[in-house]
Write a protein that holds these residues in place. Structure first.
Motif, PDB file in Angstrom:
ATOM      1  N   SER A   6       0.822  -1.205   0.000  1.00 36.79           N
ATOM      2  CA  SER A   6       0.000   0.000   0.000  1.00 36.79           C
ATOM      3  C   SER A   6       0.857   1.258   0.000  1.00 36.79           C
ATOM      4  O   SER A   6       0.545   2.233  -0.691  1.00 36.79           O
ATOM      5  CB  SER A   6      -0.914   0.004   1.228  1.00 36.79           C
ATOM      6  OG  SER A   6      -1.744  -1.137   1.234  1.00 36.79           O
ATOM      7  N   PHE A   7       1.951   1.250   0.757  1.00 38.29           N
ATOM      8  CA  PHE A   7       2.803   2.436   0.796  1.00 38.29           C
ATOM      9  C   PHE A   7       3.512   2.649  -0.537  1.00 38.29           C
ATOM     10  O   PHE A   7       3.696   3.781  -0.975  1.00 38.29           O
ATOM     11  CB  PHE A   7       3.841   2.330   1.909  1.00 38.29           C
ATOM     12  CG  PHE A   7       4.665   3.574   2.046  1.00 38.29           C
ATOM     13  CD1 PHE A   7       4.179   4.662   2.754  1.00 38.29           C
ATOM     14  CD2 PHE A   7       5.911   3.690   1.438  1.00 38.29           C
ATOM     15  CE1 PHE A   7       4.917   5.836   2.856  1.00 38.29           C
ATOM     16  CE2 PHE A   7       6.657   4.853   1.541  1.00 38.29           C
ATOM     17  CZ  PHE A   7       6.157   5.932   2.257  1.00 38.29           C
ATOM     18  N   SER A   8       3.913   1.572  -1.173  1.00 36.14           N
ATOM     19  CA  SER A   8       4.673   1.727  -2.417  1.00 36.14           C
ATOM     20  C   SER A   8       3.813   2.291  -3.539  1.00 36.14           C
ATOM     21  O   SER A   8       4.322   2.827  -4.520  1.00 36.14           O
ATOM     22  CB  SER A   8       5.295   0.389  -2.843  1.00 36.14           C
ATOM     23  OG  SER A   8       4.339  -0.498  -3.356  1.00 36.14           O
ATOM     24  N   ILE A  25      -1.801  10.690   1.086  1.00 35.90           N
ATOM     25  CA  ILE A  25      -0.840  11.098   2.114  1.00 35.90           C
ATOM     26  C   ILE A  25      -0.766  12.625   2.131  1.00 35.90           C
ATOM     27  O   ILE A  25      -0.612  13.253   1.090  1.00 35.90           O
ATOM     28  CB  ILE A  25       0.560  10.521   1.842  1.00 35.90           C
ATOM     29  CG1 ILE A  25       0.577   9.001   2.083  1.00 35.90           C
ATOM     30  CG2 ILE A  25       1.610  11.180   2.718  1.00 35.90           C
ATOM     31  CD1 ILE A  25       1.914   8.351   1.817  1.00 35.90           C
ATOM     32  N   ASP A  26      -0.912  13.203   3.319  1.00 41.71           N
ATOM     33  CA  ASP A  26      -0.733  14.646   3.491  1.00 41.71           C
ATOM     34  C   ASP A  26       0.367  14.886   4.521  1.00 41.71           C
ATOM     35  O   ASP A  26       0.465  14.161   5.524  1.00 41.71           O
ATOM     36  CB  ASP A  26      -2.032  15.307   3.972  1.00 41.71           C
ATOM     37  CG  ASP A  26      -3.134  15.249   2.927  1.00 41.71           C
ATOM     38  OD1 ASP A  26      -2.815  15.304   1.729  1.00 41.71           O
ATOM     39  OD2 ASP A  26      -4.318  15.143   3.321  1.00 41.71           O
ATOM     40  N   TRP A  80      -1.369   9.394   6.723  1.00 47.07           N
ATOM     41  CA  TRP A  80      -1.561   8.401   5.667  1.00 47.07           C
ATOM     42  C   TRP A  80      -2.875   7.664   5.918  1.00 47.07           C
ATOM     43  O   TRP A  80      -3.091   7.122   7.007  1.00 47.07           O
ATOM     44  CB  TRP A  80      -0.378   7.430   5.655  1.00 47.07           C
ATOM     45  CG  TRP A  80      -0.435   6.343   4.632  1.00 47.07           C
ATOM     46  CD1 TRP A  80      -1.107   6.341   3.441  1.00 47.07           C
ATOM     47  CD2 TRP A  80       0.225   5.073   4.713  1.00 47.07           C
ATOM     48  NE1 TRP A  80      -0.899   5.170   2.769  1.00 47.07           N
ATOM     49  CE2 TRP A  80      -0.088   4.374   3.528  1.00 47.07           C
ATOM     50  CE3 TRP A  80       1.059   4.486   5.669  1.00 47.07           C
ATOM     51  CZ2 TRP A  80       0.391   3.090   3.278  1.00 47.07           C
ATOM     52  CZ3 TRP A  80       1.540   3.211   5.420  1.00 47.07           C
ATOM     53  CH2 TRP A  80       1.209   2.518   4.231  1.00 47.07           C
ATOM     54  N   THR A  81      -3.717   7.634   4.915  1.00 52.48           N
ATOM     55  CA  THR A  81      -5.034   7.018   5.058  1.00 52.48           C
ATOM     56  C   THR A  81      -4.947   5.579   5.545  1.00 52.48           C
ATOM     57  O   THR A  81      -5.764   5.132   6.359  1.00 52.48           O
ATOM     58  CB  THR A  81      -5.777   7.053   3.698  1.00 52.48           C
ATOM     59  OG1 THR A  81      -5.866   8.409   3.251  1.00 52.48           O
ATOM     60  CG2 THR A  81      -7.182   6.489   3.821  1.00 52.48           C
ATOM     61  N   PRO A 137      -4.506   0.950  -0.318  1.00 47.60           N
ATOM     62  CA  PRO A 137      -4.150   2.001  -1.265  1.00 47.60           C
ATOM     63  C   PRO A 137      -5.288   2.307  -2.239  1.00 47.60           C
ATOM     64  O   PRO A 137      -6.243   1.548  -2.351  1.00 47.60           O
ATOM     65  CB  PRO A 137      -2.978   1.375  -2.027  1.00 47.60           C
ATOM     66  CG  PRO A 137      -3.318  -0.085  -2.059  1.00 47.60           C
ATOM     67  CD  PRO A 137      -3.920  -0.358  -0.711  1.00 47.60           C
ATOM     68  N   GLY A 138      -5.132   3.433  -2.931  1.00 49.91           N
ATOM     69  CA  GLY A 138      -6.082   3.763  -3.978  1.00 49.91           C
ATOM     70  C   GLY A 138      -5.844   2.893  -5.198  1.00 49.91           C
ATOM     71  O   GLY A 138      -4.756   2.872  -5.757  1.00 49.91           O
TER      72      GLY A 138
END
Length: 796
Positions: free
Chosen positions: A177-179, A322-323, A391-392, A426-427
């Motif tokens: 998800s992070f990648s 991510i903000d 991070w969502t 992730p989206g």
């Protein structure tokens, strides 16, 4: 003389014995594809047929048995890959690689994936099918871990075997998800540009979505070195032993657009290349359920799959999930920070990172209401201005296991859609087609809104609530299309149309090149079949690049060019945008693009930030658009005194430098500047970085067709050298034809096996490189005829 003969004879015997021993050791390391094995916790014998490409077709009487068998055979091919994947998110690579992996470990340990995994697992229903089948899969892995052959990588690196748990599954999903995310590479760099040069410099970069004109149709003030965040995270992901997920194509042709009147499904997720490749294919059959899927190492349910009833796959949504927030510490007290209601204490946690052959490292992580403070685990980021990452994935309920189970066990389109709605991050663009003629795509991810005017591509203010998220959107508001009137759905990581009362959702969308090409080709005909789709999925043409070349040439001073330069211009003028091995034009084009971007942007950004810029979506978007703006502030070189450069000067200078550089690199004969000579691919194993091991573990190199942002998206980074080393591309190419479901097609970049001594380690590499396919077999009679047979029997 007799003594010498005896010595030679003894040496010969020793060499023969050593050779026999080595051959025996290698034979011992090979995966077992036939015979019988006894394993625990099977209710009944389970049969595994390995076809001619090593794909297991597993027949069992129950899903528990089939999942146990899947875990076992998956581990015998990919145990090393599983081991690496499960170590990234919790920050445990240093245990096996030493200090070289410490920065990577500090970062991932800091962002909290492991803690989020633990919270999600605590809420799981232990009686659910998703949980029980996951445990059966893990049982299969662990039985192989205990009783199977130890992979050679474990021996070379010195890895101590440890059982796999459900937390490993969640940590693997967390890394994946992070990648997907792009904000961590982009937002800090753009903030730096704005702070140093002003908002006018951002206008030409299209960060408000201005460049995304081909959109997926919906049916329904101080200067700070923020770019250190971007540089550090980019370097970590680039050096990771497991590649990041990057882009993807997919399209699903509905009945009225196909020759047979049946759905045709195509998908090729773009992922960084590695060896072994990302996906492991397996075909599972029980009396209740059948599925042919592509599995991520260490995870029980496929993210890409099909059966006789439906097919599904993924592309990356590229939405902003991510903000970054700059927090404001209390004066003289670094333990507290400003919130809208006063000062609050940071949450503090400590984490110990074990480092091979060195002392443990204790990491102290502070967390604000927005998320972890990045400064605590990124050494080049100053401590005085704390930056938090929201991070969502770690802020919303993680239901990824139930989602993956639901996608793979759906009985109809509505059940499938419900499973897709469980993915907060992730989206993803989840693509769907079925035997009943339905097609659809749904953008997954928990989308949200900020106040009007908040630019989430920049570092936000964390001390007040003006930049905070004001609402989360319901899944029904996400971009989607179901059975649209135009007859197909597609995704190529491009911007969707507006949602939520005309809101254009922010993201890190890729250039329109692939989207424009895909939609243009699909619109042009209504008699698609599998063969035509297979040519399209390997398409190496960019219509956008042809237009860019026209703009470059029209802005070049051609009044005083040499004969060789004139020949180069003529090659480009006749170019159709193809990037095949024998083409010369893409070699010229990519060198010119690189130098034009360098001469335009590097003076403001500096070398490091410019190289970072080239690798993010903004840098890719700007290629086709910057050239059109004669008045762009970027044309002027800020390092030249009392001179203001123009577009024509920069483009012309870049052209002359291009020809000179290619002559030096490839010679004066322009016809020798073939794309295949400079665009190559090598599938690199983590241990293949060691020169002595490269030949054993790496696959390739091959001369490679394709390019950045063509449908056959074999992408690379620009460099001074002028050689383009393919970083990644389609991690599989799949075509599922519901008019001939038993003969659907697939291909992997290298092979099924992660074992370098298996014949299936690289047996698809040349086929993949030349655009060929192999069957994804479903017919049992055909499978039996073309396969070896391994029977797993219940132990005790």
């Amino acid at each position: 003389m007799k003594i010498l003969k005896k010595i030679l004879l003894v040496l010969l015997v020793l060499i023969v014995l050593l050779g026999i021993g080595l051959c025996g050791y290698i034979f011992h390391l090979k995966p077992k594809y036939e015979g019988e094995l006894q394993i625990k916790n099977l209710d009944k014998p389970t049969t595994v047929y390995f076809d001619e490409f090593g794909v297991p077709h597993i027949y069992a009487d129950s899903e528990k048995d089939v999942m146990t068998a899947l875990g076992y055979v998956h581990a015998q091919e990919r145990l090393w890959q599983m081991e690496l994947l499960r170590r990234i998110a919790p920050g445990r690579l240093s245990e096996i690689f030493g200090g070289v992996a410490l920065k990577n470990d500090q970062f991932f340990a800091g962002i909290g994936i492991e803690e989020a995994s633990a919270k999600a697992i605590a809420k799981l229903d232990k009686n659910s099918e998703s949980y029980k089948l996951t445990q059966a899969y893990l049982d299969g892995i662990n039985q192989y871990l205990e009783e199977g052959v130890t992979p050679i990588e474990f021996t070379l690196v010195g890895v101590k075997k440890q059982k796999f748990t459900i937390k490993d599954v969640y940590n693997i999903y967390g890394y994946m998800s992070f990648s997907f995310a792009m904000a961590q590479k982009t937002d800090p760099l753009l903030t730096d540009i704005k702070n140093k040069y002003g908002a006018s410099y951002l206008k030409d970069l299209g960060i408000e979505g201005e460049f995304n004109t081909t959109r997926i149709k919906i049916s329904k003030e101080k200067t700070e070195e923020y770019s250190e965040i971007s540089k550090s995270i980019t370097a970590m992901l680039d050096q990771s032993p497991i590649p990041p997920f990057i882009g993807s194509n997919s399209w699903v042709v509905g009945p009225k657009k196909s020759k047979s009147g049946k759905v045709i499904f195509a998908n090729d997720p773009h992922i960084g290349f590695s060896q072994p490749a990302t996906w492991y294919e397996a075909h599972l059959v029980t009396p209740q359920h059948e599925l042919y899927g592509c599995y991520l190492a260490g995870t029980p349910f496929p993210l890409l799959a099909h059966n006789r009833d439906y097919a599904y796959g993924l592309t990356m949504f590229e939405n902003d999930d991510i903000d970054f927030y700059q927090e404001k510490n209390k004066e003289g007290d670094g333990t507290q920070y400003q919130t809208p209601t006063g000062f609050a204490k940071y949450e503090i946690r400590k984490k110990t990172i074990k480092v091979k052959d060195s002392s443990d490292v204790v990491l102290t992580i502070k967390t604000s209401r927005h998320g972890p403070i990045m400064n605590d685990f990124m050494e080049r980021l100053e401590k005085k201005n704390p930056i938090a990452m929201l991070w969502t994935y770690t802020h919303q309920p993680i239901q990824i296991l139930d989602a993956a189970y639901g996608l793979s066990h759906a009985k109809n389109k509505e059940e499938f859609k419900k499973a897709a709605s469980l993915i907060a991050a992730p989206g993803l663009n989840v693509m769907y087609g079925d035997a009943k003629g339905n097609v659809g795509w749904w953008a997954t991810g928990k989308l949200y809104r900020h106040n009007e005017g908040v630019n989430t591509h920049l570092i936000l203010d964390g001390s007040s609530e003006k930049d905070d998220i004001v609402k989360y959107l319901d899944f029904e508001q996400n971009p989607s299309a179901e059975n649209p009137e135009w007859g197909y759905v597609y995704s190529a990581n491009n911007q969707p149309e507006t949602i939520d009362n005309g809101y254009l959702y922010p993201g890190y969308y890729l250039p329109e090149d692939r989207a424009k090409r895909i939609s243009g080709i699909l619109n042009a005909k209504s008699d698609w079949d599998k063969e035509a789709i297979s040519k399209m999925i390997y398409d190496n043409t960019s219509d956008v690049a042809v237009e860019v070349v026209k703009n470059l040439i029209s802005n070049t001073d051609l009044t005083s060019i040499s004969a060789e330069e004139k020949e180069v211009i003529n090659v480009l003028k006749s170019w159709k945008g193809t990037t095949n091995l024998e083409d010369v034009a893409p070699t010229i084009y990519n060198k010119w693009i690189y130098l034009y971007l360098k001469n335009t942007f590097e003076d403001e950004m500096g070398k490091e930030n410019f190289n970072l810029f080239l690798g993010i979506s903004v840098g890719k978007q700007v290629i086709a658009n910057q050239i059109k703006n004669e008045n762009s502030v970027w044309w002027d070189n800020i390092k030249t005194k009392n001179v203001k450069e123009t577009r024509k000067q920069i483009v012309s200078k870049s052209f002359h430098e291009t020809v000179a550089a290619l002559q030096k690199q490839l010679g004066n004969t322009i016809s020798d500047w073939k794309w295949g000579q400079v665009h190559t691919v090598e599938h690199e194993h983590p241990l293949g970085k060691v020169k002595a091991l490269r030949g054993l573990f790496n696959v390739g190199p091959f001369n490679s067709p394709g390019s950045n942002e063509v449908i056959n998206n074999l992408f690379f980074g620009f460099n001074e050298e002028g050689k383009y080393y393919t970083k990644g591309g389609p991690s599989t190419r799949r075509i599922v034809d519901f008019s001939d479901i038993e003969n659907s097609w697939s291909i992997l970049p290298t092979g099924q096996s992660g074992n370098p001594f298996s014949k299936h380690y690289d047996d698809q590499a040349e086929m993949y490189n030349s655009g060929k396919f192999r069957k994804m077999k479903l017919n049992k009679e055909e499978i039996i005829k073309t396969s070896t047979k391994l029977v797993l029997k219940p132990k005790n």
